[in-house]
Design an enzyme around this catalytic site. Structure first.
Site, PDB file in Angstrom:
ATOM      1  N   ASP A 137      36.196  17.112  14.398  1.00  0.00           N
ATOM      2  CA  ASP A 137      36.076  16.017  14.016  1.00  0.00           C
ATOM      3  C   ASP A 137      37.470  15.254  13.414  1.00  0.00           C
ATOM      4  O   ASP A 137      38.441  15.897  12.798  1.00  0.00           O
ATOM      5  CB  ASP A 137      35.169  16.049  12.512  1.00  0.00           C
ATOM      6  CG  ASP A 137      33.639  16.668  12.923  1.00  0.00           C
ATOM      7  OD1 ASP A 137      33.712  17.443  13.621  1.00  0.00           O
ATOM      8  OD2 ASP A 137      32.935  15.991  12.282  1.00  0.00           O
ATOM      9  N   HIS A 139      37.335  11.431  12.726  1.00  0.00           N
ATOM     10  CA  HIS A 139      36.767  10.434  11.631  1.00  0.00           C
ATOM     11  C   HIS A 139      37.637   9.287  11.274  1.00  0.00           C
ATOM     12  O   HIS A 139      38.073   8.806  10.321  1.00  0.00           O
ATOM     13  CB  HIS A 139      36.391  11.127  10.337  1.00  0.00           C
ATOM     14  CG  HIS A 139      35.008  11.867  10.563  1.00  0.00           C
ATOM     15  ND1 HIS A 139      33.967  11.113  10.767  1.00  0.00           N
ATOM     16  CD2 HIS A 139      34.506  13.001  10.289  1.00  0.00           C
ATOM     17  CE1 HIS A 139      32.676  11.926  10.937  1.00  0.00           C
ATOM     18  NE2 HIS A 139      33.390  13.280  10.552  1.00  0.00           N
ATOM     19  N   HIS A 199      28.121  11.289  14.810  1.00  0.00           N
ATOM     20  CA  HIS A 199      28.528   9.770  14.279  1.00  0.00           C
ATOM     21  C   HIS A 199      28.672   8.901  15.523  1.00  0.00           C
ATOM     22  O   HIS A 199      28.893   7.624  15.236  1.00  0.00           O
ATOM     23  CB  HIS A 199      29.781   9.933  13.420  1.00  0.00           C
ATOM     24  CG  HIS A 199      29.464  10.327  12.146  1.00  0.00           C
ATOM     25  ND1 HIS A 199      29.402   9.445  11.301  1.00  0.00           N
ATOM     26  CD2 HIS A 199      29.113  11.490  11.553  1.00  0.00           C
ATOM     27  CE1 HIS A 199      28.921   9.819   9.936  1.00  0.00           C
ATOM     28  NE2 HIS A 199      28.951  11.263  10.301  1.00  0.00           N
ATOM     29  N   HIS A 250      29.472  19.565  19.411  1.00  0.00           N
ATOM     30  CA  HIS A 250      29.799  19.072  17.986  1.00  0.00           C
ATOM     31  C   HIS A 250      28.749  20.073  17.037  1.00  0.00           C
ATOM     32  O   HIS A 250      29.405  20.282  15.798  1.00  0.00           O
ATOM     33  CB  HIS A 250      29.272  17.578  17.981  1.00  0.00           C
ATOM     34  CG  HIS A 250      29.465  16.986  16.676  1.00  0.00           C
ATOM     35  ND1 HIS A 250      30.903  16.899  16.146  1.00  0.00           N
ATOM     36  CD2 HIS A 250      28.637  16.652  15.439  1.00  0.00           C
ATOM     37  CE1 HIS A 250      30.769  16.357  14.945  1.00  0.00           C
ATOM     38  NE2 HIS A 250      29.499  16.272  14.460  1.00  0.00           N
TER      39      HIS A 250
END
Length: 459
Positions: A137, A139, A199, A250
């Site tokens: 990740d 982000h 996400h 993921h």
């Protein structure tokens, strides 16, 4: 321990300009804020950075439609420069909507043609001099991603990258982060592999900031830009197999979707037989099932027959044996060491490398190691290991509590001949971060994606 990073890949010279952009990845990153890494190498001290050169802006699309290393590095420089010198609303002056459209369309076409599980092996150029970098990740933490690319070395003929998703949300530069990695994908489609994270969905981006970020940066064109990003997200593959030995995704592993044919009604010979998933028995899925799953959905379903995308994106490991519904998240699975062993053995693999859990999520997981170093070894079984890698240091960017987690980020290097022995590289966050306002209510928003509003996901 501080250590020197692996020497970055050599890069071609960029076209001349006034002032000129950097001529290589070394030159480019000599002006970018410096973080530090930790490994078993000898210690060193970061060298102070000289003033940052001005990028060539606005960005224009190449006349022949072919991206070059010069174009990609100038894009990175432009995003880095604008994050420190311009208001977010001025991003269209750096990357015009028309150029965004060309990049997102070109990238989407490439991604949508890839299978659900991409294979990185000798057939795709993986050889005795190759390295594969696996990233977790990120982000929207643009500056940490730029540092990571410098530290690991740019993608090249012998340097592959696999990103495990979660490019956006929570961090303030999700759009720039995703477009940077998408540009690398377009430039080197057989060396850079972008997988989907949980996400990269309509629900998460509407809750954790990406939608509002895009609307703020592109104003009247914001809805258009956001829709194009969602369409691109739908094309992201779900998983990868590296060197026939390593599975990456993921969230993790997935169930088999057992179906029970309904009985044909008497006298209705042409009536369609309806198959219903058997939700009472959970067992591990097969590669064939993964490849057949329908990934082109804005939000992976948590019920019905298309459960594999949700499993791959949302599942978590546990120290408790068995395979069970992930009640904490409301979607996906929890799986124990016995399932890791069964999965590795079933697919003849040595490693599972997944992401999905940062320091906020891990502090709530009983029996699971914390994410202080950016990675954890969660299961060690007879056939191999399960590893979690998280590449966003000092996460989340906006934190409601007084005491920050101050976690390191990490990435994993896989080396020949078998690419099954991970080398871990931890790094600190780039500091200072440019001052910016959050795009979501981080004080009231649950950091670890728990207690999802499934009704909102359905609509």
């Amino acid at each position: 321990m501080l250590s020197e990073s692996e020497p970055p890949a050599a890069a071609a010279n960029l076209p001349s300009a006034t002032p000129p952009p950097p001529s290589s990845d070394e030159d480019f990153f000599s002006s970018v804020s410096v973080a530090s890494t930790s490994s078993t190498s000898s210690p060193s001290t970061p060298i102070p950075s000289p003033p940052q050169p001005h990028p060539e802006i606005p960005i224009s699309w190449p006349e022949d439609g072919t991206l070059t290393l010069a174009w990609v590095t100038n894009l990175m420089l432009a995003f880095d420069w604008s994050s420190k010198n311009l208001a977010p609303t001025e991003l269209p002056s750096v990357l015009p909507v028309a150029v965004f459209d060309r990049l997102i369309l070109t990238g989407s076409k490439i991604l949508h043609k890839e299978p659900n599980c991409v294979h990185i092996d000798s057939g795709s150029g993986l050889g005795k001099d190759s390295r594969v970098i696996v990233v977790g990740d990120v982000h929207g933490q643009l500056h940490d991603v730029l540092f990571l690319l410098r530290d690991a070395g740019f993608p090249s003929d012998d340097r592959f990258f696999v990103f495990n998703g979660d490019y956006v949300d929570r961090g303030a530069w999700g759009l720039e982060t995703f477009l940077t990695l998408l540009a690398w994908k377009v430039f080197m489609p057989n060396r850079v592999f972008l997988l989907r994270g949980n996400h990269e969905s309509k629900y998460c981006t509407s809750v954790y900031g990406f939608e509002k970020e895009v609307l703020a940066k592109y104003a009247d064109s914001g809805k258009h830009v956001y829709r194009k990003c969602l369409g691109c997200f739908e094309g992201l593959p779900l998983a990868s197999i590296i060197g026939d030995n390593v599975y990456t995704a993921h969230g993790g592993i997935f169930r088999s979707i057992a179906v029970t044919p309904a009985k044909r009604a008497k006298g209705k010979k042409n009536r369609k037989i309806v198959s219903n998933p058997d939700v009472t028995a959970l067992s591990l899925g097969s590669m064939e099932e993964l490849l057949k799953a329908r990934r082109s959905v804005l939000d992976p379903p948590w019920e019905g027959t298309n459960l594999i995308p949700g499993d791959v994106l949302w599942s978590d490991p546990s120290m408790k044996p068995g395979l069970s519904p992930n009640k904490e998240r409301g979607i996906g699975l929890l799986w124990g060491p016995d399932c890791t062993e069964d999965f590795l053995k079933k697919l003849n693999l040595k490693l599972i490398i997944r992401s999905h859990e940062g320091p906020d999520a891990r502090e709530k997981r009983e029996g699971m190691e914390g994410m202080d170093q950016g990675y954890t070894i969660d299961h060690v079984v007879q056939s191999g290991k399960l590893i979690t890698v998280f590449s966003a240091p000092d996460y989340p960017q906006f934190q409601a509590t007084k005491d920050r987690y101050r976690n390191k980020g990490a990435y994993i290097i896989l080396e020949p001949p078998n690419f099954d022995i991970p080398v871990y590289r931890s790094f600190e966050a780039v500091a200072p971060r440019p001052k910016v306002n959050p795009y979501y209510d981080f004080e009231d928003c649950i950091d670890s994606d728990e207690e999802l509003d499934l009704a909102s996901m359905a609509t």
